[in-house]
Design an enzyme around this catalytic site. Structure first.
Site, PDB file in Angstrom:
ATOM      1  N   ALA A  17      -2.463   4.211   3.328  1.00 52.61           N
ATOM      2  CA  ALA A  17      -3.568   4.091   2.365  1.00 52.61           C
ATOM      3  C   ALA A  17      -4.725   3.253   2.898  1.00 52.61           C
ATOM      4  O   ALA A  17      -5.883   3.530   2.571  1.00 52.61           O
ATOM      5  CB  ALA A  17      -3.056   3.503   1.055  1.00 52.61           C
ATOM      6  N   THR A  50       0.848  -1.193   0.000  1.00 52.09           N
ATOM      7  CA  THR A  50       0.000   0.000   0.000  1.00 52.09           C
ATOM      8  C   THR A  50       0.880   1.238   0.000  1.00 52.09           C
ATOM      9  O   THR A  50       2.050   1.183   0.367  1.00 52.09           O
ATOM     10  CB  THR A  50      -0.903   0.058   1.244  1.00 52.09           C
ATOM     11  OG1 THR A  50      -0.119   0.394   2.387  1.00 52.09           O
ATOM     12  CG2 THR A  50      -1.623  -1.248   1.470  1.00 52.09           C
ATOM     13  N   ASP A  51       0.310   2.358  -0.402  1.00 58.08           N
ATOM     14  CA  ASP A  51       1.021   3.613  -0.200  1.00 58.08           C
ATOM     15  C   ASP A  51       0.852   4.039   1.259  1.00 58.08           C
ATOM     16  O   ASP A  51       0.119   3.416   2.030  1.00 58.08           O
ATOM     17  CB  ASP A  51       0.504   4.683  -1.168  1.00 58.08           C
ATOM     18  CG  ASP A  51       1.593   5.671  -1.564  1.00 58.08           C
ATOM     19  OD1 ASP A  51       2.489   5.930  -0.748  1.00 58.08           O
ATOM     20  OD2 ASP A  51       1.547   6.196  -2.697  1.00 58.08           O
ATOM     21  N   PHE A  52       1.510   5.105   1.628  1.00 56.74           N
ATOM     22  CA  PHE A  52       1.617   5.571   3.012  1.00 56.74           C
ATOM     23  C   PHE A  52       0.240   5.821   3.622  1.00 56.74           C
ATOM     24  O   PHE A  52      -0.480   6.714   3.184  1.00 56.74           O
ATOM     25  CB  PHE A  52       2.459   6.847   3.002  1.00 56.74           C
ATOM     26  CG  PHE A  52       3.007   7.278   4.324  1.00 56.74           C
ATOM     27  CD1 PHE A  52       4.282   6.903   4.723  1.00 56.74           C
ATOM     28  CD2 PHE A  52       2.258   8.068   5.172  1.00 56.74           C
ATOM     29  CE1 PHE A  52       4.802   7.326   5.933  1.00 56.74           C
ATOM     30  CE2 PHE A  52       2.765   8.495   6.378  1.00 56.74           C
ATOM     31  CZ  PHE A  52       4.039   8.115   6.766  1.00 56.74           C
TER      32      PHE A  52
END
Length: 782
Positions: free
Chosen positions: A266, A262-264
């Site tokens: 997310a 996942t992104d930060f």
């Protein structure tokens, strides 16, 4: 190449000793202790978490801290499992390269691969094993700040660059168990470049989405080890929990078996998208898509044990995700040597070396796009005459770096002033004045300085704008040539850096206009060097400057590489990977657009009768029969694929080996003679575009399908051939994201070649889907 038999045996044995909680811990990527997480996520007691087996990977900017954390993991952690350290090595590590958008304008995949090799070498020498790069989002909207991190607007070019970067980071054999290689992470999957704003929403047809996912597919096919999911929603569903996208397409159809990150924060942000009630449900849905690594949200660590107990998630699913993380660590050689690359002597021997600086300098020269060169204003002569170098970016070390320069020190950068002085040597006369601030508004400056409060990329001078302009005009009058260096601060682009206006910041306009007026009056040449993280609308500047060189944010060797171009030590060969608009109102601006029902250039039907009435009627009729913009042309100021050279090239009329083709086995070849008609050696980038004239769904007016880099001496000519197969005619026809076909349809095709997407020569061929049946003799009648 990793021995999968040994790897499987090792991981089977390891996992048999791990508890459920320890397996889930491998899926957790918390922030490092003390990390500023902007109030979204709380920093954690990292040593305690590692000892409990609750950390699989993390980000840590400091080498000493990485070593200490790894020591805890392999000496005190459950089963002694090493950590992975992930960092954004976007365009170089300590030795910075041009921003990715700039580097993509080289159209040189060999160069790009070599720069990725260099970046991996420097990063792994500091213990970085997992790189959050390459970013391959296709983008058509220059307002979006993260266009700076991508490769422009062409999916085909983006795919070739994605392959090159994966090879460079991971090695051509994907053997990452070496102290000079890292695991690549292709991002952001998918559609993020269509949002025009960070963390936003995307509405896109399934067919169009698949067409811009081509670079991701190329990276997967090249063996990329990791993939990062995008922040945005896609047709109302957050990508982080998008079952069709992540499970059905990525895992099932593409057979991707690596890390899905996942992104930060997310997963936490899925709650904000208002499709779930809480973090537990967001964690459940995202895990079910096949995500292996929860970056910072801590949802997996907190809720997966509960979800297993409730029967909603099986232990087998946990095992699959954990195995993927452990396989990544095995492939990186961390079980054999957890401290691979964490060596101060190695770090010093491979960081900012003369060889790396030389490569960075080459990359700068090959990324600068010559947009204007009236009356051969460039190159400048080294004749001892005085040059005025003016502008807020001319001697700003911090702004040479560009966005996402997390590990580099500004003092290592060469500014344009230093580069020009280096090129001219002792006794040279380069007079310098700042001339203007990048921006005058303290509030805007504060936002641009937020990541660099000490160096302040957008520092506001104590002198008034009027006084700075007077000082600039004073040295311009003492000079023979004026070089202006204007544009954006480094943080005008990158994450959370959307702009509402894409001209050179308006506070620099008075300086430009003053210099342009004086240059016209005095007859002195006015050379404009623009630095930015996005395409700029340069309509005003193009009317007044004698030459314009788009230099992007060039990196460590900025000044030397630009000076190589300005003084002719290198011949510009870069070509735009994205079109430059005339005005922000044209955005999004897409070269590979679908045809409109009323295309520009439609000619109104000629009526009988009075000529004056006819002309008036035609003008009125024209307004309603063409797709247009009232204030000006609908076309770009500079088309994608465009760029000038210090020499000239001619293209002969193209020829094809046949105009009637049939079946999968047929091959079309289009050839032409390319000649260097100028007085110096140069490199041209001939480009191939194709249009499918009639299909089951509307197809673009042209699509990039090939390009070559051709070096020619003065007067030299060479035959250039593009080979086209049915694979080049295929397109995605999708009813939903997971229900699609990828095939070609028979019919007529326009085959186009030329130096850019505007100046093309076209031939038409017909390609039947099936070969004609062989003729048979009729039986003899007796």
């Amino acid at each position: 190449m990793t021995d999968t038999t040994d790897m499987n045996r090792f991981i089977d044995d390891l996992m048999s000793k791990m508890t459920l909680k320890e397996k889930i811990g491998q899926l957790n990527h918390p922030p490092s202790e003390g990390m500023d997480t902007t109030g979204i996520a709380k920093a954690v007691d990292m040593p305690v978490r590692i000892r409990r087996g609750e950390v699989g990977s993390t980000v840590e900017p400091n080498l000493e801290a990485r070593i200490k954390m790894q020591e805890i993991a392999v000496n005190e952690g459950p089963n002694k499992i090493p950590l992975m350290f992930g960092v954004d090595v976007i365009h170089g590590h300590k030795t910075l390269l041009p921003i990715p958008l700039g580097l993509s304008c080289s159209w040189d995949t060999d160069l790009i691969e070599r720069t990725a090799v260099m970046a991996a070498r420097e990063a792994r020498a500091e213990g970085i094993s997992l790189n959050w790069s390459p970013m391959v989002d296709v983008c058509y909207d220059a307002r979006w700040g993260r266009i700076s991190e991508g490769n422009g607007e062409f999916p085909y070019l983006g795919a070739r660059i994605a392959e090159a970067m994966v090879r460079g980071y991971q090695g051509p054999d994907n053997d990452m168990a070496r102290p000079d290689r890292v695991m690549a992470t292709v991002k952001h999957f998918a559609g993020y470049g269509l949002s025009a704003r960070d963390y936003g929403s995307v509405e896109v047809s399934p067919s169009s989405l698949h067409s811009i996912m081509v670079p991701f597919k190329a990276a997967v096919d090249a063996g990329v080890g990791s993939l990062m999911v995008s922040f945005n929603t896609i047709n109302n569903i957050p990508a982080t929990v998008h079952q069709e996208l992540l499970h059905d397409v990525l895992r099932k159809d593409w057979r991707f078996d690596g890390l899905a990150v996942t992104d930060f924060t997310a997963i936490l942000e899925v709650v904000n998208h208002a499709v779930v009630e809480d973090l537990k449900e967001a964690s459940y849905l995202s895990f079910k898509t096949g995500i292996t690594t929860d970056m910072v949200s801590e949802g997996f660590m907190r809720y997966l044990p509960e979800l297993v107990a409730e029967g909603k998630v099986s232990e087998e699913e946990i095992d699959t995700a954990c195995r993927r993380v452990l396989e990544a660590k095995y492939k990186l050689g961390l079980f054999a040597d957890p401290f691979m690359g964490m060596n101060e002597a190695l770090r010093k021997s491979v960081t900012l070396t003369p060889e790396h600086r030389a490569l960075a300098r080459e990359a700068v020269a090959k990324s600068c796009v010559l947009l204007e060169n009236k009356n051969s204003a460039l190159p400048l002569k080294k004749d001892g005459k005085t040059i005025a170098l003016i502008g807020p970016l001319a001697d700003s070390k911090i702004n040479m770096q560009g966005t996402w320069s997390v590990a580099a020190e500004p003092e290592t950068s060469i500014t344009l002033l230093e580069g020009m002085q280096n090129a001219l040597g002792k006794g040279s006369r380069v007079l310098h004045a700042k001339g203007a601030n990048i921006v005058n508004d303290p509030n805007v400056a504060a936002r641009l300085n937020v990541f660099n409060p000490h160096d302040k990329p957008a520092s506001i001078d104590e002198r008034s704008p009027e006084k700075m302009i007077k000082e600039a005009l004073k040295i311009a009058k003492k000079s023979d040539t004026i070089v202006l260096c204007l544009g954006e601060a480094k943080e005008h682009a990158g994450e959370a850096a959307t702009r509402q206006d894409i001209t050179i910041p308006q506070d620099q306009r008075p300086l430009f206009d003053t210099m342009a007026k004086y240059a016209k009056k005095s007859g002195k040449k006015l050379i404009l060097v623009t630095m930015s993280g996005r395409p700029l609308a340069l309509t005003h500047e193009a009317q007044h400057a004698d030459a314009i060189l788009q230099a992007w944010h060039p990196g460590t060797e900025a000044g030397n590489g630009i000076a190589d171009i300005l003084f002719g030590d290198a011949n510009p060969s870069a070509r735009l990977s994205v079109a430059f608009p005339r005005h922000v109102g044209q955005l999004p601006l897409k070269t590979e657009q679908l045809p409109t029902g009323r295309p520009a250039g439609n000619a109104p039907a000629q009526a009988d009768g009075d000529q004056e009435v006819n002309e008036k009627g035609n003008r009125i009729f024209q307004k309603f029969t063409t797709s247009c913009i009232i204030e000006g042309p609908h076309t770009p100021l500079y088309p994608a694929g465009y760029g000038l050279s210090y020499t000239d090239f001619s293209y002969s009329a193209p020829q094809v080996n046949k105009t009637q083709l049939a079946g999968e086995g047929d091959v079309l070849e289009i050839s032409f003679t390319l000649k260097n008609t100028g007085a110096r050696a140069g490199e041209e980038t001939p480009q191939l575009y194709i249009r499918d004239l009639v299909a089951s769904i509307s197809r673009p007016v042209l699509e990039l399908k090939g390009f070559q880099k051709v070096k020619l001496e003065p007067g030299e000519e060479r035959s250039v051939t593009f080979r086209i197969t049915p694979d080049d005619l295929k397109f995605y026809n999708a009813r939903t994201i997971s229900d699609y076909t990828y095939d070609w349809e028979g019919g007529a095709f326009d085959i186009m070649v030329g130096p850019n997407s505007r100046d093309l020569q076209t031939l038409r061929v017909n390609w039947a889907k099936q070969p004609a049946p062989e003729a048979t003799l009729a039986p003899e009648v007796k």
